[in-house]
Write a protein that holds these residues in place. Structure first.
Motif, PDB file in Angstrom:
ATOM      1  N   GLY A 183       1.793 -92.975 -79.138  1.00  0.00           N
ATOM      2  CA  GLY A 183       3.253 -92.973 -79.015  1.00  0.00           C
ATOM      3  C   GLY A 183       3.925 -93.480 -80.276  1.00  0.00           C
ATOM      4  O   GLY A 183       4.918 -92.898 -80.746  1.00  0.00           O
TER       5      GLY A 183
ATOM      6  N   ASP B  16       0.922 -84.422 -76.826  1.00  0.00           N
ATOM      7  CA  ASP B  16       1.809 -84.992 -75.806  1.00  0.00           C
ATOM      8  C   ASP B  16       1.245 -84.722 -74.411  1.00  0.00           C
ATOM      9  O   ASP B  16       1.220 -85.606 -73.547  1.00  0.00           O
ATOM     10  CB  ASP B  16       3.211 -84.378 -75.905  1.00  0.00           C
ATOM     11  CG  ASP B  16       4.012 -84.912 -77.082  1.00  0.00           C
ATOM     12  OD1 ASP B  16       3.577 -85.903 -77.700  1.00  0.00           O
ATOM     13  OD2 ASP B  16       5.072 -84.331 -77.381  1.00  0.00           O
TER      14      ASP B  16
ATOM     15  N   ASN C 190      -2.679 -94.558 -75.658  1.00  0.00           N
ATOM     16  CA  ASN C 190      -1.328 -94.132 -75.304  1.00  0.00           C
ATOM     17  C   ASN C 190      -0.283 -94.815 -76.186  1.00  0.00           C
ATOM     18  O   ASN C 190       0.647 -94.168 -76.693  1.00  0.00           O
ATOM     19  CB  ASN C 190      -1.064 -94.443 -73.833  1.00  0.00           C
ATOM     20  CG  ASN C 190       0.226 -93.844 -73.329  1.00  0.00           C
ATOM     21  OD1 ASN C 190       0.423 -92.638 -73.400  1.00  0.00           O
ATOM     22  ND2 ASN C 190       1.124 -94.683 -72.829  1.00  0.00           N
TER      23      ASN C 190
END
Length: 226
Positions: A126, A100, A122
């Motif tokens: 995610g 994270d 990203n």
């Protein structure tokens, strides 16, 4: 040869250390471990003789002073579930917490270097993070108690859903490998970028073993009413 008529998962069950070899040659032993080795090799256009030589060489290279890793064969279902939770679920949560921070940091620091790459990492990370965290809690709260209590009918129904989630996570990992060109480190990358790639690869490796233990050992027992 006999090995080509074996399911891939059966070759790993003998000694889970062989999982590293299948990862190196990019053959899925977890989500698609039920497939015959020869069938997969032919599909990928891989030479059978060369593959067998490589597999045997890898097996011979394993330390002779170490016992083969087939610990799961001696565990009952509850012991295996506890092993999965303590070793793989905890690891997944821990590495996701690190990632994270790393993924957020490299997007911010290197966006101008390669915005397409960074945005893809990203988004994919995610999606993978959400998939895994939801998956872990569903296993711990819903599926595992069904197996431990002996509710095999309920467990089998949920296993169908769980295996689809395993496939979804595997697809996201494959896509991450594709967009990063097998985690090729860019010349402009920093130490945090290197840590990101290293942790993503470590997560992938652990997830493959994690899914193998569930799909090919635990779930197979439930399906066979063991």
């Amino acid at each position: 040869m006999k090995i080509f008529e074996e399911k891939i998962s059966e070759l790993v069950k003998v000694d889970i250390r062989m999982a590293s070899f299948f990862q190196q040659v990019k053959i899925d032993f977890c989500c698609n471990g039920h497939r015959l080795l020869g069938e997969v090799l032919d599909e990928k256009g891989m030479d059978r003789d060369s593959f067998e030589s490589g597999l045997l060489a890898y097996r011979d290279s394993l330390p002779k002073d170490e016992e083969k890793e087939d610990f799961f064969q001696d565990m009952d279902n509850e012991e295996l579930i506890n092993h999965i939770r303590l070793n793989h679920h905890m690891y997944t949560r821990r590495v996701l917490k690190d990632l994270d921070q790393y993924v957020s940091a490299i997007v911010k620091a290197h966006y101008r270097h390669d915005k397409d790459l960074l945005l893809q990492i990203n988004r994919l990370y995610g999606s993978l993070r959400t998939e895994l965290l939801e998956h872990l809690i569903k296993e711990e709260v819903d599926l595992f108690p069904l197996i431990i209590s002996g509710d095999l009918k309920g467990a089998r129904e949920m296993i169908k859903i769980t295996e689809k989630e395993h496939d979804a996570a595997g697809n996201l990992l494959s896509e991450l490998r594709r967009v990063t060109k097998d985690y090729a480190f860019p010349e402009w990358g920093c130490n945090t970028f290197k840590a990101t790639y290293q942790n993503l690869e470590a997560l992938e490796s652990d997830l493959f073993r994690h899914i193998f233990l569930e799909n090919s050992i635990l779930f197979e027992r439930v399906e066979n009413d063991v």
